[in-house]
Design a protein around this motif. Structure first.
Motif, PDB file in Angstrom:
ATOM      1  N   UNK A  38    -106.443 -45.728 -36.391  1.00 56.24           N
ATOM      2  CA  UNK A  38    -106.530 -44.575 -35.491  1.00 56.24           C
ATOM      3  C   UNK A  38    -105.506 -44.550 -34.383  1.00 56.24           C
ATOM      4  N   UNK A  39    -104.350 -45.206 -34.595  1.00 56.79           N
ATOM      5  CA  UNK A  39    -103.314 -45.216 -33.560  1.00 56.79           C
ATOM      6  C   UNK A  39    -102.670 -43.842 -33.421  1.00 56.79           C
ATOM      7  N   UNK A  40    -102.319 -43.503 -32.193  1.00 55.47           N
ATOM      8  CA  UNK A  40    -101.640 -42.241 -31.897  1.00 55.47           C
ATOM      9  C   UNK A  40    -100.165 -42.344 -32.257  1.00 55.47           C
ATOM     10  N   UNK A  41     -99.617 -41.274 -32.837  1.00 58.68           N
ATOM     11  CA  UNK A  41     -98.185 -41.159 -33.098  1.00 58.68           C
ATOM     12  C   UNK A  41     -97.627 -40.109 -32.140  1.00 58.68           C
ATOM     13  N   UNK A  42     -96.522 -40.428 -31.444  1.00 62.40           N
ATOM     14  CA  UNK A  42     -96.010 -39.480 -30.451  1.00 62.40           C
ATOM     15  C   UNK A  42     -94.515 -39.685 -30.228  1.00 62.40           C
ATOM     16  N   UNK A  43     -93.913 -38.699 -29.562  1.00 63.21           N
ATOM     17  CA  UNK A  43     -92.512 -38.733 -29.132  1.00 63.21           C
ATOM     18  C   UNK A  43     -91.546 -39.094 -30.258  1.00 63.21           C
ATOM     19  N   UNK A  44     -91.570 -38.279 -31.312  1.00 56.78           N
ATOM     20  CA  UNK A  44     -90.572 -38.467 -32.369  1.00 56.78           C
ATOM     21  C   UNK A  44     -89.181 -38.162 -31.809  1.00 56.78           C
ATOM     22  N   UNK A  45     -88.211 -38.976 -32.172  1.00 57.43           N
ATOM     23  CA  UNK A  45     -86.844 -38.806 -31.675  1.00 57.43           C
ATOM     24  C   UNK A  45     -85.846 -38.898 -32.812  1.00 57.43           C
ATOM     25  N   UNK A  46     -84.696 -38.273 -32.601  1.00 59.36           N
ATOM     26  CA  UNK A  46     -83.607 -38.315 -33.563  1.00 59.36           C
ATOM     27  C   UNK A  46     -82.509 -39.221 -33.040  1.00 59.36           C
ATOM     28  N   UNK A  47     -81.896 -39.972 -33.936  1.00 63.46           N
ATOM     29  CA  UNK A  47     -80.634 -40.656 -33.656  1.00 63.46           C
ATOM     30  C   UNK A  47     -79.550 -39.817 -34.331  1.00 63.46           C
ATOM     31  N   UNK A  48     -78.556 -39.395 -33.543  1.00 61.69           N
ATOM     32  CA  UNK A  48     -77.511 -38.507 -34.039  1.00 61.69           C
ATOM     33  C   UNK A  48     -76.140 -39.149 -33.814  1.00 61.69           C
ATOM     34  N   UNK A  49     -75.175 -38.755 -34.630  1.00 64.33           N
ATOM     35  CA  UNK A  49     -73.838 -39.314 -34.452  1.00 64.33           C
ATOM     36  C   UNK A  49     -72.777 -38.242 -34.642  1.00 64.33           C
ATOM     37  N   UNK A  50     -71.572 -38.567 -34.148  1.00 59.87           N
ATOM     38  CA  UNK A  50     -70.427 -37.662 -34.236  1.00 59.87           C
ATOM     39  C   UNK A  50     -69.154 -38.486 -34.378  1.00 59.87           C
ATOM     40  N   UNK A  51     -68.416 -38.347 -35.500  1.00 52.81           N
ATOM     41  CA  UNK A  51     -67.104 -38.991 -35.583  1.00 52.81           C
ATOM     42  C   UNK A  51     -66.190 -38.401 -34.505  1.00 52.81           C
ATOM     43  N   UNK A  52     -65.613 -39.245 -33.678  1.00 56.97           N
ATOM     44  CA  UNK A  52     -64.841 -38.739 -32.543  1.00 56.97           C
ATOM     45  C   UNK A  52     -63.564 -38.029 -32.972  1.00 56.97           C
ATOM     46  N   UNK A  53     -63.117 -38.274 -34.184  1.00 51.71           N
ATOM     47  CA  UNK A  53     -61.959 -37.536 -34.684  1.00 51.71           C
ATOM     48  C   UNK A  53     -62.276 -36.053 -34.815  1.00 51.71           C
ATOM     49  N   UNK A  54     -63.583 -35.720 -34.918  1.00 54.31           N
ATOM     50  CA  UNK A  54     -64.002 -34.336 -35.067  1.00 54.31           C
ATOM     51  C   UNK A  54     -64.412 -33.702 -33.731  1.00 54.31           C
ATOM     52  N   UNK A  55     -64.443 -34.491 -32.676  1.00 57.34           N
ATOM     53  CA  UNK A  55     -64.895 -33.968 -31.375  1.00 57.34           C
ATOM     54  C   UNK A  55     -63.850 -33.023 -30.786  1.00 57.34           C
ATOM     55  N   UNK A  56     -64.296 -31.884 -30.322  1.00 59.27           N
ATOM     56  CA  UNK A  56     -63.403 -30.863 -29.746  1.00 59.27           C
ATOM     57  C   UNK A  56     -63.210 -31.145 -28.260  1.00 59.27           C
ATOM     58  N   UNK A  57     -62.361 -32.131 -27.967  1.00 57.76           N
ATOM     59  CA  UNK A  57     -62.229 -32.593 -26.580  1.00 57.76           C
ATOM     60  C   UNK A  57     -60.884 -32.226 -25.957  1.00 57.76           C
ATOM     61  N   UNK A  58     -60.113 -31.396 -26.628  1.00 61.46           N
ATOM     62  CA  UNK A  58     -58.770 -31.095 -26.130  1.00 61.46           C
ATOM     63  C   UNK A  58     -58.799 -30.516 -24.710  1.00 61.46           C
TER      64      UNK A  58
END
Length: 259
Positions: A99-119
């Motif tokens: 009967x344990x509670x499940x809460x605060x689902x989170x995502x781990x996300x990533x971005x290849x920096x070669x694709x980052x629009x940082x100009x």
């Protein structure tokens, strides 16, 4: 719990290890491959949770949970498990049965920096003064000043090179974040915009500046963690090109009867 191919589990292990280094708990104990992380000075769940790290390590669950509970009790923390794909399905089934509670689902996300629009990103130099950053972070969060010592200790304990970013206007902080450069990876933590300043682009500008800083330092991939219920943040990260790698959530036991 879904099954995961070996390649994906290897990626999960890499990000989990980077997360532990970037957000170090004050004390870490191991029961088999369960990493028990506890921090008296800061209440964050990531710093106060049991993290199972091997899907096959599911022997004597009840006995080991009880041992972990005693450690958490000694710290005055609620017993909390952080369940990533590295936790075995038998453990999740045991939580369900109890009967344990499940809460605060989170995502781990990533971005290849070669694709980052940082100009067009602003060149921003990270703060060197931890005290100044902590003051800005607490103000942006609207957090209690009692967290100052714990947050300062936490930041001071991060071993990989760390960038402390703050956007200010007339001396008032608008947004803050912590950027941890660990080998090829750069982790983004505590990405927060002041409640009165949201939806004005401050978070995006700060993120792009941090990504530019990271790429100039040689990082190849950015990653972050975000709660699944935080739709504004998810929309921002997706618009910048971040994609989901895996998810995790937390579990806690039901309250004692009569409590």
């Amino acid at each position: 719990m879904l099954s995961f191919p070996g390649e994906q589990l290897a990626a999960v292990r890499r990000y989990e290890a980077a997360g532990f280094r970037a957000w170090p708990a004050a004390a870490v104990h191991y029961d088999g491959t369960w990493a028990i992380r506890l921090t008296a000075g800061h209440p964050a769940k990531r710093l106060n949770s049991v993290n199972p790290l091997d899907r096959g390590d599911v022997a004597n669950i009840a006995e080991r949970v009880e041992r972990a509970a005693r450690r958490f009790y000694s710290y005055g923390r609620p017993l909390t498990f952080r369940v990533s794909p590295l936790a075995g399905p038998e453990l999740s089934s045991w939580f369900d049965q109890q009967g344990w509670t499940r809460f605060d689902e989170s995502l781990v996300m990533h971005l290849p920096l070669a694709q980052a629009q940082i100009e067009g990103a602003i060149d921003q130099i990270p703060l060197k003064d931890i005290g100044r950053f902590v003051s800005a972070s607490l103000k942006v969060q609207g957090a209690d000043a009692s967290l100052r010592a714990g947050l300062s200790e936490l930041i001071g304990a991060i071993e990989p090179p760390t960038g402390l970013f703050a956007m200010e206007r007339a001396g008032e902080p608008l947004a803050t974040m912590i950027c941890v450069h660990d080998s090829d990876l750069v982790g983004l933590f505590e990405v927060i915009t002041h409640a009165a300043e949201r939806r004005q682009g401050h978070g995006r500008k700060l993120l792009l500046s941090a990504l530019k800083w990271a790429r100039l330092r040689g990082a190849g991939q950015a990653w972050l963690q975000v709660e699944a219920a935080n739709e504004p943040a998810l929309a921002l990260y997706r618009s910048l090109g971040f994609t989901e790698v895996y998810r995790y959530h937390y579990r806690r036991p039901p309250p004692l009867s009569g409590a």
